[in-house]
Design a protein around this motif. Structure first.
Motif, PDB file in Angstrom:
ATOM      1  N   UNK A  94       0.895  -1.247   0.045  1.00 62.32           N
ATOM      2  CA  UNK A  94       0.034   0.161  -0.103  1.00 62.32           C
ATOM      3  C   UNK A  94       1.055   1.244  -0.115  1.00 62.32           C
ATOM      4  N   UNK A  95       1.870   1.366   0.848  1.00 57.69           N
ATOM      5  CA  UNK A  95       2.723   2.486   0.853  1.00 57.69           C
ATOM      6  C   UNK A  95       3.468   2.884  -0.468  1.00 57.69           C
ATOM      7  N   UNK A  96       3.784   1.752  -1.411  1.00 59.51           N
ATOM      8  CA  UNK A  96       4.428   2.073  -2.564  1.00 59.51           C
ATOM      9  C   UNK A  96       3.557   1.688  -3.696  1.00 59.51           C
ATOM     10  N   UNK A  97       2.226   1.839  -3.671  1.00 58.14           N
ATOM     11  CA  UNK A  97       1.236   1.389  -4.634  1.00 58.14           C
ATOM     12  C   UNK A  97       1.356   2.521  -5.617  1.00 58.14           C
ATOM     13  N   UNK A  98       1.619   3.779  -5.305  1.00 60.45           N
ATOM     14  CA  UNK A  98       1.518   5.096  -6.373  1.00 60.45           C
ATOM     15  C   UNK A  98       2.612   4.746  -7.264  1.00 60.45           C
ATOM     16  N   UNK A  99       3.975   3.989  -6.803  1.00 63.42           N
ATOM     17  CA  UNK A  99       4.895   3.817  -7.767  1.00 63.42           C
ATOM     18  C   UNK A  99       5.063   2.534  -8.582  1.00 63.42           C
ATOM     19  N   UNK A 100       4.513   1.168  -7.725  1.00 68.02           N
ATOM     20  CA  UNK A 100       4.523   0.022  -8.104  1.00 68.02           C
ATOM     21  C   UNK A 100       3.185  -0.623  -8.797  1.00 68.02           C
ATOM     22  N   UNK A 101       2.122   0.073  -8.355  1.00 67.29           N
ATOM     23  CA  UNK A 101       0.956  -0.263  -9.151  1.00 67.29           C
ATOM     24  C   UNK A 101       0.552  -1.713  -8.874  1.00 67.29           C
ATOM     25  N   UNK A 102      -0.277  -2.201 -10.042  1.00 65.30           N
ATOM     26  CA  UNK A 102      -0.894  -3.627  -9.792  1.00 65.30           C
ATOM     27  C   UNK A 102      -1.904  -3.684  -8.659  1.00 65.30           C
ATOM     28  N   UNK A 103      -3.017  -3.136  -8.450  1.00 65.85           N
ATOM     29  CA  UNK A 103      -3.601  -3.551  -7.225  1.00 65.85           C
ATOM     30  C   UNK A 103      -4.143  -4.815  -7.259  1.00 65.85           C
ATOM     31  N   UNK A 104      -4.367  -5.169  -5.791  1.00 63.70           N
ATOM     32  CA  UNK A 104      -4.910  -6.544  -5.724  1.00 63.70           C
ATOM     33  C   UNK A 104      -3.903  -7.707  -5.766  1.00 63.70           C
ATOM     34  N   UNK A 105      -2.531  -7.536  -5.914  1.00 59.36           N
ATOM     35  CA  UNK A 105      -1.552  -8.277  -6.118  1.00 59.36           C
ATOM     36  C   UNK A 105      -0.340  -7.922  -5.364  1.00 59.36           C
ATOM     37  N   UNK A 106       0.825  -8.896  -5.174  1.00 61.09           N
ATOM     38  CA  UNK A 106       1.779  -8.423  -4.669  1.00 61.09           C
ATOM     39  C   UNK A 106       2.907  -8.450  -5.623  1.00 61.09           C
TER      40      UNK A 106
END
Length: 308
Positions: A94-106
């Motif tokens: 969640x903390x790096x989602x803006x950069x790493x993307x791909x919601x719902x996955x690791x």
């Protein structure tokens, strides 16, 4: 963290037992090898194959060698996920989602910011000249595709299956998709398997987040980069020479491991000046939030490989 069974000694190597089970000696058959098969293998999609060691063909190119994964393969060890560590992994994502993307996955998206870094010259100039187009993926993830936790998967109790023929697991930490089995190239499948002769235990990449370094110098790259749970800025000319890691998880016991096949697949797209080739590991197994320690993971695989 979930409890781990007592350790046992295997030829001088301490190997913990599978989560919730009795102590297991690496190389001892847990289940399978009979007409029924192990439940973990029975749940796999059809067409899963072990990727074996590459063999040079008459054209001096690596030839792909495979062997089928069958439900009756003898299972010698099983690695499960830890629910608390899995929740911590979702929180880190969640903390790096803006950069790493791909919601719902690791997993991490192959965006410009992730794959190259805006701090590498001369690509940094392109990043600035094409602004704001270069930040469109991040705006999208911030506004229209926010973070979504990955659901605890149905294969959590057998995330990594160790058999007498090799290892079986998920190529990426993501929910199940329609895995078309043999209709899809190995590097595109959800489930991958690697034979014992198809990978080197000493080359398994392990990233212990709580013990990870903040900076990597002299072209040394963080293990498993790009990483879905953290972000690293690369600095350099043409390619990253050093890395500054930010937003690294600090949960004790949380780590990521990647097992990659020695055989690789080169995929070519485009034509003429637009022609581009990308090399992938033909088979790869990604592991995040395992209940057992990375030392136990490597020790178990090393003991099993030595036997088989």
């Amino acid at each position: 963290m979930a409890s781990v069974a007592p350790e046992v000694v295997v030829e001088g190597t301490a190997v913990a037992a599978p989560l919730g089970g009795d102590a297991v000696v690496a190389g001892t058959v847990v289940s399978g090898g009979d007409s029924v098969g192990h439940p973990a293998l029975l749940s796999l999609p059809p067409g899963v194959e072990y990727i074996r060691a590459p063999q040079m063909g008459p054209d001096d190119r690596e030839q792909l060698r495979t062997s089928p994964v069958t439900p009756t393969d003898a299972v010698v060890d099983v690695f499960a996920l830890d629910r608390s560590l899995f929740d911590a992994a979702n929180a880190a994502k969640r903390r790096v989602h803006v950069c790493n993307g791909n919601p719902g996955t690791l997993t991490v998206e192959n965006s410009f910011c992730v794959m190259l870094s805006p701090c590498v010259l001369p690509w940094a100039a392109h990043y600035i000249m094409l602004f704001p187009c270069t930040i469109c993926p991040h705006v999208r993830y911030a506004c229209w595709a926010p973070h979504v936790d990955m659901d605890f998967p149905p294969w959590a109790e057998h995330t990594l299956i160790v058999t007498d023929k090799g290892v079986v697991g998920r190529r990426e930490m993501r929910p199940e998709r329609d895995d078309h089995g043999s209709d899809r190239s190995h590097w595109l499948r959800d489930v991958n398997a690697i034979a014992w002769d198809g990978f080197d235990v000493d080359k398994i990449e392990v990233r212990r987040y709580a013990e990870d370094k903040d900076c990597y110098w002299n072209c040394d790259k963080p293990p498993g980069q790009p990483d879905p749970l953290s972000y690293a800025f690369g600095f350099g000319l043409l390619a990253p020479w050093c890395w500054k890691v930010v937003r690294n998880p600090t949960t004790p016991g949380l780590y990521r491991a990647k097992i990659a096949s020695d055989h690789t697949t080169t995929v070519t797209t485009g034509a003429g000046q637009q022609k581009r080739s990308t090399r992938y590991n033909t088979a790869q197994i990604s592991l995040i939030a395992l209940a057992r320690s990375p030392d136990d993971l490597v020790a178990s695989l090393r003991a099993a490989k030595a036997k088989y």
